[in-house]
Scaffold this motif. Structure first.
Motif, PDB file in Angstrom:
ATOM      1  N   LEU A 136       1.427  -0.811  -4.985  1.00  0.00           N
ATOM      2  CA  LEU A 136       1.227  -1.815  -5.734  1.00  0.00           C
ATOM      3  C   LEU A 136       0.575  -1.448  -6.996  1.00  0.00           C
ATOM      4  CD1 LEU A 136      -1.501  -3.846  -3.080  1.00  0.00           C
ATOM      5  CD2 LEU A 136       0.807  -4.540  -4.392  1.00  0.00           C
ATOM      6  N   SER A 137       0.096  -0.068  -7.361  1.00  0.00           N
ATOM      7  CA  SER A 137       0.242   0.439  -8.426  1.00  0.00           C
ATOM      8  C   SER A 137       1.029   0.906  -8.695  1.00  0.00           C
ATOM      9  CB  SER A 137      -0.568   2.323  -7.820  1.00  0.00           C
ATOM     10  OG  SER A 137      -2.058   2.216  -7.514  1.00  0.00           O
ATOM     11  N   PHE A 138       2.591   1.644  -8.746  1.00  0.00           N
ATOM     12  CA  PHE A 138       3.418   1.780  -9.143  1.00  0.00           C
ATOM     13  C   PHE A 138       3.938   1.012  -9.906  1.00  0.00           C
ATOM     14  CE2 PHE A 138       1.171   5.650 -11.093  1.00  0.00           C
ATOM     15  CZ  PHE A 138       0.480   6.017  -9.787  1.00  0.00           C
ATOM     16  N   GLN A 139       5.005   0.336  -8.904  1.00  0.00           N
ATOM     17  CA  GLN A 139       6.116  -0.811  -8.943  1.00  0.00           C
ATOM     18  C   GLN A 139       5.081  -2.128  -8.998  1.00  0.00           C
ATOM     19  OE1 GLN A 139       7.810  -0.363  -5.396  1.00  0.00           O
ATOM     20  NE2 GLN A 139       8.957   0.699  -6.485  1.00  0.00           N
ATOM     21  N   ARG A 140       4.183  -3.473  -8.865  1.00  0.00           N
ATOM     22  CA  ARG A 140       3.592  -3.685  -9.546  1.00  0.00           C
ATOM     23  C   ARG A 140       2.522  -4.176 -10.773  1.00  0.00           C
ATOM     24  NH1 ARG A 140       3.683  -7.648  -4.168  1.00  0.00           N
ATOM     25  NH2 ARG A 140       2.668  -8.879  -5.885  1.00  0.00           N
ATOM     26  N   GLU A 141       1.906  -2.421 -10.386  1.00  0.00           N
ATOM     27  CA  GLU A 141       1.831  -2.246 -11.703  1.00  0.00           C
ATOM     28  C   GLU A 141       0.127  -3.266 -11.753  1.00  0.00           C
ATOM     29  OE1 GLU A 141       3.815  -2.395 -14.925  1.00  0.00           O
ATOM     30  OE2 GLU A 141       4.363  -0.114 -14.685  1.00  0.00           O
ATOM     31  N   LEU A 142      -0.189  -2.929 -10.222  1.00  0.00           N
ATOM     32  CA  LEU A 142      -1.244  -3.266 -10.396  1.00  0.00           C
ATOM     33  C   LEU A 142      -2.764  -2.547 -10.798  1.00  0.00           C
ATOM     34  CD1 LEU A 142      -1.493  -5.639  -7.640  1.00  0.00           C
ATOM     35  CD2 LEU A 142      -1.107  -6.508  -9.811  1.00  0.00           C
ATOM     36  N   SER A 143      -3.552  -3.142 -11.838  1.00  0.00           N
ATOM     37  CA  SER A 143      -5.626  -2.642 -11.770  1.00  0.00           C
ATOM     38  C   SER A 143      -6.106  -1.814 -10.279  1.00  0.00           C
ATOM     39  CB  SER A 143      -6.105  -3.282 -12.792  1.00  0.00           C
ATOM     40  OG  SER A 143      -7.217  -4.236 -11.844  1.00  0.00           O
ATOM     41  N   ALA A 144      -6.759  -1.105 -10.430  1.00  0.00           N
ATOM     42  CA  ALA A 144      -7.781  -0.159  -9.534  1.00  0.00           C
ATOM     43  C   ALA A 144      -8.381  -1.646  -8.393  1.00  0.00           C
ATOM     44  CB  ALA A 144      -8.048   0.581  -9.365  1.00  0.00           C
ATOM     45  N   GLU A 145      -8.740  -2.387  -9.489  1.00  0.00           N
ATOM     46  CA  GLU A 145      -9.987  -3.657  -9.780  1.00  0.00           C
ATOM     47  C   GLU A 145      -8.769  -4.146  -8.667  1.00  0.00           C
ATOM     48  OE1 GLU A 145     -11.473  -0.828 -12.189  1.00  0.00           O
ATOM     49  OE2 GLU A 145      -9.487  -2.108 -12.111  1.00  0.00           O
ATOM     50  N   ALA A 146      -7.392  -4.805  -9.136  1.00  0.00           N
ATOM     51  CA  ALA A 146      -7.404  -6.128  -8.507  1.00  0.00           C
ATOM     52  C   ALA A 146      -6.646  -5.436  -6.983  1.00  0.00           C
ATOM     53  CB  ALA A 146      -5.630  -6.101 -10.006  1.00  0.00           C
ATOM     54  N   ILE A 147      -6.082  -3.825  -6.940  1.00  0.00           N
ATOM     55  CA  ILE A 147      -6.045  -4.319  -5.892  1.00  0.00           C
ATOM     56  C   ILE A 147      -6.479  -3.673  -4.433  1.00  0.00           C
ATOM     57  CG2 ILE A 147      -4.839  -1.971  -4.738  1.00  0.00           C
ATOM     58  CD1 ILE A 147      -3.801  -1.567  -7.290  1.00  0.00           C
ATOM     59  N   ALA A 148      -8.250  -3.201  -4.475  1.00  0.00           N
ATOM     60  CA  ALA A 148      -9.284  -2.928  -4.245  1.00  0.00           C
ATOM     61  C   ALA A 148      -9.264  -4.484  -4.209  1.00  0.00           C
ATOM     62  CB  ALA A 148     -10.157  -2.781  -4.801  1.00  0.00           C
TER      63      ALA A 148
ATOM     64  N   SER B 182      -7.779  -6.643  -2.846  1.00  0.00           N
ATOM     65  CA  SER B 182      -6.055  -7.330  -2.494  1.00  0.00           C
ATOM     66  C   SER B 182      -7.173  -7.010  -0.663  1.00  0.00           C
ATOM     67  CB  SER B 182      -5.134  -7.203  -2.852  1.00  0.00           C
ATOM     68  OG  SER B 182      -3.942  -7.364  -2.524  1.00  0.00           O
ATOM     69  N   LEU B 183      -6.539  -5.206  -0.637  1.00  0.00           N
ATOM     70  CA  LEU B 183      -7.494  -4.786   0.343  1.00  0.00           C
ATOM     71  C   LEU B 183      -8.083  -4.618   0.646  1.00  0.00           C
ATOM     72  CD1 LEU B 183      -4.634  -1.850  -0.590  1.00  0.00           C
ATOM     73  CD2 LEU B 183      -4.188  -4.023   0.361  1.00  0.00           C
ATOM     74  N   ALA B 184      -9.591  -5.791   0.052  1.00  0.00           N
ATOM     75  CA  ALA B 184     -11.267  -5.419   0.942  1.00  0.00           C
ATOM     76  C   ALA B 184     -11.283  -3.939   0.518  1.00  0.00           C
ATOM     77  CB  ALA B 184     -10.884  -5.468   2.067  1.00  0.00           C
ATOM     78  N   LEU B 185     -10.641  -3.121  -0.651  1.00  0.00           N
ATOM     79  CA  LEU B 185     -11.435  -2.163  -0.723  1.00  0.00           C
ATOM     80  C   LEU B 185     -12.232  -1.900  -1.959  1.00  0.00           C
ATOM     81  CD1 LEU B 185      -7.789  -0.614   0.216  1.00  0.00           C
ATOM     82  CD2 LEU B 185     -10.423  -0.494   1.657  1.00  0.00           C
ATOM     83  N   SER B 186     -13.763  -0.980  -2.433  1.00  0.00           N
ATOM     84  CA  SER B 186     -13.694  -0.654  -3.125  1.00  0.00           C
ATOM     85  C   SER B 186     -12.780  -0.298  -4.316  1.00  0.00           C
ATOM     86  CB  SER B 186     -14.861   0.005  -3.098  1.00  0.00           C
ATOM     87  OG  SER B 186     -14.745   1.791  -3.487  1.00  0.00           O
ATOM     88  N   PRO B 187     -12.346   0.282  -5.911  1.00  0.00           N
ATOM     89  CA  PRO B 187     -12.301   0.140  -6.856  1.00  0.00           C
ATOM     90  C   PRO B 187     -11.990   2.147  -6.306  1.00  0.00           C
ATOM     91  CG  PRO B 187     -13.300  -1.631  -8.057  1.00  0.00           C
ATOM     92  CD  PRO B 187     -13.867  -1.140  -6.505  1.00  0.00           C
TER      93      PRO B 187
ATOM     94  N   ALA C 209      -2.462   4.132 -15.682  1.00  0.00           N
ATOM     95  CA  ALA C 209      -2.866   3.502 -16.716  1.00  0.00           C
ATOM     96  C   ALA C 209      -4.581   2.880 -16.575  1.00  0.00           C
ATOM     97  CB  ALA C 209      -2.338   2.170 -17.463  1.00  0.00           C
ATOM     98  N   ASP C 210      -4.745   3.819 -16.175  1.00  0.00           N
ATOM     99  CA  ASP C 210      -6.153   3.432 -15.672  1.00  0.00           C
ATOM    100  C   ASP C 210      -7.394   4.296 -15.953  1.00  0.00           C
ATOM    101  OD1 ASP C 210      -7.871   3.521 -12.080  1.00  0.00           O
ATOM    102  OD2 ASP C 210      -7.703   1.981 -14.191  1.00  0.00           O
TER     103      ASP C 210
END
Lengths: 192, 182
Positions: free
Chosen positions: A147-159, A161-166, B20-21
């Motif tokens: 999600l970080s490097f192929q979908r290039e989502l931010s830590a917040e968006a990944i958080a 999606s995965l029910a985690l904190s950033p 990029a974070d």
């Protein structure tokens, strides 16, 4: 010459003495990898990053020969500033770097020497090794890396999606990259 | 060999840089340091070798748009339909850059989200999960990309595709694939 500080090399170049060519080559070897990394980060493409390297080094050499670098002991700031401006123009135009009136770089190093300077960080990663090492990560780590490097989502968006904190996402991310790096280093040492 | 740095950039900061974070001022500070420090620049290159390889790798599941872009770039591909209820044999050779396994027969027209899990046949070890996967809605299919270097992974796999609908219903479809490389 490769161990000389930047300011000393700048003086050699401006003085146009017998050591000028060697000083220019030393500066190019020193900054080429750093410019390439900047290009990879901001242009996200190896070819355009190498384009940036050639353009910035050429511009740097022309500026040094003309005595236009005002603070030789802060040369890295000049190079970084030139990178920013050039990369911004390349991004805005979605184009290659604009040609300069004189290819100063070609006088200093040929394509093979430039390639050697850029490849000093080691050989390219073998795809099979990367697949093996990626496959060894746990499922959650794989998700965060994907999600970080192929979908290039931010830590917040990944958080979300995965029910985690950033914060958790960032920890998982850097630990996963560290694990991949260790695995790849071991593969390289093992010769596989 | 470069001298060690007295104030090295932390590994987690370098990873965040390549993701990029970082806030703009943090990013500027990292770049200023990298241009002045050979050892930190070397470490940044070690991180980048991993992150950028992942970034530019063909992902395991493709959207139609990405597939079109890869083909437009000149990559050679071949599609193979994969059906439920049987063992599908997928041959991955040097004739193409990657094979597209089209997991079809799904009902995706009203799908809100599609997730999938790939596991080793026999051991059940989970190899990969994607919670929100791209899919071909009109074609009722999921597109998996398979390349020669995937031979490093288990050859015989089961893929479970879960369709999540607006109504709250879920449907699961399972596909068995045996890969032959070379």
């Amino acid at each position: 010459m490769d161990a000389e500080p930047d300011a000393q090399l700048v003086r050699e170049i401006a003085g146009n003495g017998a050591q000028r060519t060697a000083a220019e080559a030393a500066l190019c070897r020193r900054f080429a990898p750093r410019i390439r990394l900047y290009g990879l980060r901001h242009l996200r493409d190896e070819e355009r990053a190498r384009d940036l390297v050639q353009h910035v080094l050429c511009a740097l050499l022309l500026a040094l020969r003309a005595g236009k670098v005002a603070e030789p002991d802060k040369l890295e700031r000049y190079v970084l500033g030139t990178c920013r401006n050039s990369a911004q123009r390349m991004r805005a135009q979605d184009a290659r770097a604009e040609p300069l009136p004189h290819d100063a770089l070609a006088e200093i190093m040929n394509d093979a020497e430039l390639a050697a300077a850029l490849d000093e960080r080691g050989p390219a990663l073998a795809p099979a090794a990367l697949v093996r090492c990626y496959g060894a990560l746990d499922a959650r780590a794989k998700q965060v890396v994907h999600l970080s490097f192929q979908r290039e989502l931010s830590a917040e968006a990944i958080a979300t999606s995965l029910a985690l904190s950033p914060g958790n996402v960032r920890v998982l991310r850097h630990r996963a990259i560290a694990a991949l790096r260790r695995c790849l280093d071991q593969n390289a040492e093992g010769g596989s | 060999m470069s001298s060690p740095c007295s104030t090295p950039i932390a590994w987690e900061t370098l990873v965040a840089y390549w993701a990029a974070d970082l806030a703009e001022d943090e990013q500027d500070a990292v770049e200023a340091h990298l241009f002045a420090c050979e050892s930190c620049s070397a470490e940044a290159a070690r991180v980048a070798a991993v992150t950028e390889s992942i970034r530019h790798a063909i992902p395991p599941v493709l959207s139609l748009e990405l597939l079109a872009r890869l083909r437009a770039r000149g990559l050679r591909t071949r599609e193979q339909p994969i059906v439920q209820g049987q063992v599908n044999v997928a041959r991955v050779g040097g004739d193409v850059d990657f094979v597209v396994l089209r997991l079809g027969g799904l009902s995706l027209r009203d799908a809100q989200r599609v997730s999938f899990e790939m596991r080793e046949e026999g051991t059940g070890r989970v190899m990969m999960t994607i919670d929100d996967s791209p899919f071909d809605r009109a074609g009722d299919a999921l597109l998996l990309a398979c390349q020669a270097h995937n031979a490093a992974l288990a050859a015989n796999v089961i893929v479970d595709v879960r369709t999540h609908r607006d109504s709250g219903d879920e449907a699961i479809a399972s596909f068995t694939v045996h890969h032959i490389y070379g």
